[in-house]
Write an enzyme that holds these catalytic residues in place. Structure first.
Site, PDB file in Angstrom:
ATOM      1  N   HIS A  73      71.614 -47.543  -6.352  1.00  0.00           N
ATOM      2  CA  HIS A  73      72.624 -48.415  -6.962  1.00  0.00           C
ATOM      3  C   HIS A  73      72.248 -48.721  -8.404  1.00  0.00           C
ATOM      4  CE1 HIS A  73      75.423 -52.045  -6.792  1.00  0.00           C
ATOM      5  NE2 HIS A  73      74.640 -52.360  -7.827  1.00  0.00           N
ATOM      6  N   GLU A  74      70.987 -49.125  -8.628  1.00  0.00           N
ATOM      7  CA  GLU A  74      70.564 -49.485  -9.982  1.00  0.00           C
ATOM      8  C   GLU A  74      70.578 -48.282 -10.913  1.00  0.00           C
ATOM      9  OE1 GLU A  74      70.412 -52.480 -10.753  1.00  0.00           O
ATOM     10  OE2 GLU A  74      70.240 -53.416  -8.803  1.00  0.00           O
ATOM     11  N   HIS A 100      74.006 -47.382 -12.147  1.00  0.00           N
ATOM     12  CA  HIS A 100      74.514 -48.145 -13.282  1.00  0.00           C
ATOM     13  C   HIS A 100      74.191 -47.419 -14.582  1.00  0.00           C
ATOM     14  CE1 HIS A 100      76.344 -51.733 -11.726  1.00  0.00           C
ATOM     15  NE2 HIS A 100      75.274 -52.102 -11.037  1.00  0.00           N
ATOM     16  N   HIS A 159      81.120 -58.062  -8.433  1.00  0.00           N
ATOM     17  CA  HIS A 159      80.582 -57.766  -7.113  1.00  0.00           C
ATOM     18  C   HIS A 159      81.630 -57.934  -6.016  1.00  0.00           C
ATOM     19  CE1 HIS A 159      77.039 -58.772  -9.594  1.00  0.00           C
ATOM     20  NE2 HIS A 159      76.470 -57.814  -8.898  1.00  0.00           N
TER      21      HIS A 159
END
Length: 684
Positions: free
Chosen positions: A332-333, A336, A420
């Protein structure tokens, strides 16, 4: 790899974000690796002024190429940033689709495309804008600096101050808050933060294999493509200390060893890089073969993780017992970072939800790709890290509203939610398009995905849908894109990849209907096959370097020891004169609507062997699931001084995703070089 008679060896290094928290960054700091060294970017930058003139832009505007993606048929998607009278134009990005001949076919603007403002002299002083930004930050700034820019994220451009306020929030998360202040009225136009809350024994994935490197008498938690992991030891700044180990056995599967969190972070980085390269054809975060650093043990009981433009950082969770290093969080990170370097989606409005959902989508896809029995693939986000303290996951893709805040369906209010939660509709779309609607159990997890319009959706498969979304992100979306843009772009991408009448296109379209995104001009249906002669292979002539192809490091080269057929790059297998095995392969999906499919390539073979015995061989193969079929075998006996074209009918594989593979085996003496160029898998 050693090449006989060619001097030094040649190789290309390959590179390797969750609650409301879990984080990303909007713009990479200047220390981030630049993709500008890639040949396609450099070539388009050389033509940027010509492109500006062709589009009727004034000499007050200048264009900078941020990224270039090239389709198999030579179509290019060139992403530009720009300045106006020397001022950065925020929200002024756009994508140009060019034909193989360089002709502009389509421009996807962010906002209205206008950048000119009446005056570049501000009425509001920089100090006034900075005071306004500091008040919004809510913490004591370490720095607070303004830059005069043009804000072009809406219909009429405005002169503005982009004030960057740096500091640390109360929860220990670092902050680089951008506050966009109208330079004429002093009103705040927009605000976003660059840092968004977003063989070892791992804590979450069991015993895993790590690609570590040796250094003297010890080992480094660092792979050969530049992904490495450091220990912050409770600090909230700095690079941390590189993990080392004497016996190359890392961690013990629990927090009693500081290495354990490092194992999970490193494993996540390596698997994420591999997924992007092998499944999506992207060469790391910056698409330039550069790895990234992971920092673990950030702060004290820091219950978050984030991406800051150059690196991933992970806290140890509540009571320092649940490091936020599970593989879906790591992916996920890192994702980004991919978004930042493609569409660069804003972290507000619809675009904010699309940004956050993109990281959830690819975080999920990487978890499935890793195929760990200790952490099987699922459609739950952060289920291992227990960030809620009650054993529940952070987010649910089948029914996002189960978290108590996310939306299942798009509405006109979606843009007003925290990213989110505005991510919910797109996460829901991904589940529906991949798996379908209704109740089902997958890998032991029960799901029940509703539709907003009462329809029924049949899924087309997770990998197909992930590829559609990556193409949408990288070739269709811009910084201010909306859910409507996402629908149009995804349907267009599904048609381009799989055909208008394909099951994938149908699933993509119906899933957008099912999350209540209104229909636009793009639709599926019909029986039109892909354009005759379409080449499905990416980087078919290897001119982008070791991109899209996976296998041994070295064969894809511009080493002048052997000539390319066209350009300067080729696939040079063999030429070692010692026992060696080398492979290169690329996955490709042949549409079920194809009436024909043909694999073509050119090959040149030279050898120091003699006689009629085949000592060194190169095989051309098709890998279909667990079945490998050899189309042809060449050897030193087939030596020829010029390139010869070879052609094979692969129509039997239509409707399947296969790998086209080249496999070379060389014996212990006397070299044979098998040089391949200008590959194609064309469909009719």
């Amino acid at each position: 790899m050693i090449r006989l008679s060619t001097g030094a060896a040649f190789g290309i290094a390959l590179a390797a974000a969750v609650a409301a928290p879990l984080s990303s960054a909007a713009a990479a700091p200047s220390s981030a690796p630049s993709p500008g060294t890639r040949p396609a970017v450099a070539a388009e930058q050389a033509q940027a002024d010509h492109q500006r003139q062709a589009m009727g832009m004034s000499s007050d505007e200048k264009l900078t190429v941020r990224d270039v993606l090239v389709d198999a048929d030579g179509t290019r998607y060139v992403r530009y940033d720009r300045t106006y009278k020397g001022l950065r134009v925020l929200g002024g990005d756009f994508v140009v689709r060019k034909s193989a001949t360089g002709a502009t076919e389509h421009v996807q603007w962010n906002g209205s495309g206008k950048a000119a403002v009446a005056s570049t002299s501000p009425s509001v002083a920089e100090a006034t804008a900075e005071r306004s930004a500091a008040r919004r930050a809510g913490y004591t700034p370490k720095s607070n600096d303004g830059e005069l820019v043009v804000w072009a994220g809406e219909k009429t451009p405005r002169l503005a101050w982009d004030v960057v306020t740096e500091g640390v929030r109360a929860d220990q998360t670092p902050s680089r808050l951008h506050t966009i202040v109208d330079a004429d009225s002093g009103a705040v136009i927009s605000a976003y933060d660059e840092v968004k809350n977003g063989t070892g024994n791992s804590m979450y994935s069991g015993t895993v294999t790590l690609n570590t490197t040796s250094s003297g008498s010890s080992w480094l938690l660092k792979d050969t493509i530049g992904n490495y992991t450091t220990d912050l030891n409770g600090a909230t700044s700095g690079t941390g200390t590189q993990f080392t180990d004497a016996d190359n056995v890392w961690g013990n599967g629990s927090t009693s060893s500081r290495q354990t969190a490092g194992v999970d972070a490193q494993y996540g980085a390596e698997k994420t890089f591999a997924f992007y390269k092998n499944t999506l054809g992207r060469n790391g975060i910056w698409n330039n073969g550069t790895g990234a650093r992971s920092r673990v043990h950030y702060g004290n009981a820091y219950n978050n993780a984030f991406w800051d433009g150059t690196q991933m950082t992970y806290g140890d969770g509540a009571n320092n017992t649940k490091p936020l290093t599970s593989i879906d969080v790591a992916a996920h990170e890192m994702s980004h970072g991919v978004t930042e370097n493609t569409a660069n989606l804003n972290y507000s409005g619809d675009a904010g939800g699309l940004n956050e959902a993109t990281s959830d989508i690819f975080g999920t896809a990487v978890e499935w790709y890793a195929n760990s029995s200790a952490d099987p693939g699922d459609y739950l986000i952060g289920e291992k890290i227990d960030i809620n303290g009650n054993g529940t996951p952070l987010r649910y893709m089948d029914k996002p509203s189960k978290d108590g805040a996310s939306q299942d369906c798009w509405t006109t209010n979606t843009k007003n939610l925290d990213p989110h939660y505005s991510s919910g509709p797109l996460n829901h779309w991904f589940f529906l398009a991949s798996e379908g609607s209704g109740a089902r159990t997958i890998n032991g997890v029960s799901y029940n995905s509703p539709t907003c319009d009462g329809s029924s959706v049949t899924g087309a498969g997770r990998d197909n849908v992930a590829k559609v979304w990556y193409r949408t992100l990288s070739t269709k979306l811009t910084s201010g894109s909306t859910y409507a843009n996402a629908r149009e772009g995804a349907i267009a991408s599904a048609k381009e990849l799989y055909g208008a009448s394909s099951a994938t296109c149908t699933a993509v379209e119906k899933a957008f209907n099912a999350i209540a995104v209104p229909a636009g001009s793009e639709t599926c249906g019909g029986s039109t096959p892909p354009p005759s002669g379409t080449n499905l292979l990416l980087n078919p002539g290897f001119e982008s370097g070791a991109v899209n192809w996976t296998g041994t490091s070295g064969p894809i080269t511009n080493n002048t020891g052997r000539p390319a057929r066209t350009g300067s790059w080729k696939m040079w297998l063999g030429g070692n004169g010692t026992t060696a095995t080398e492979t290169e392969q690329q996955s490709v999906s042949i549409p079920s609507t194809a009436t024909s499919a043909t694999l073509n390539f050119w090959i040149r073979i030279d050898t120091s062997e003699s006689g009629s015995t085949a000592y060194d061989t190169a095989k051309v193969q098709v890998v279909d699931g667990s079945t490998t079929s050899t189309l042809a075998t060449y050897s030193n006996v087939n030596a020829n001084s010029t390139y010869v074209q070879k052609s094979f009918d692969v129509t039997a594989y239509k409707g399947k995703t296969i790998a086209v593979k080249f496999l070379m085996n060389e014996d212990s003496s006397l070299q044979t070089s098998f040089v391949v160029d200008d590959t194609a898998l064309t469909v009719g």
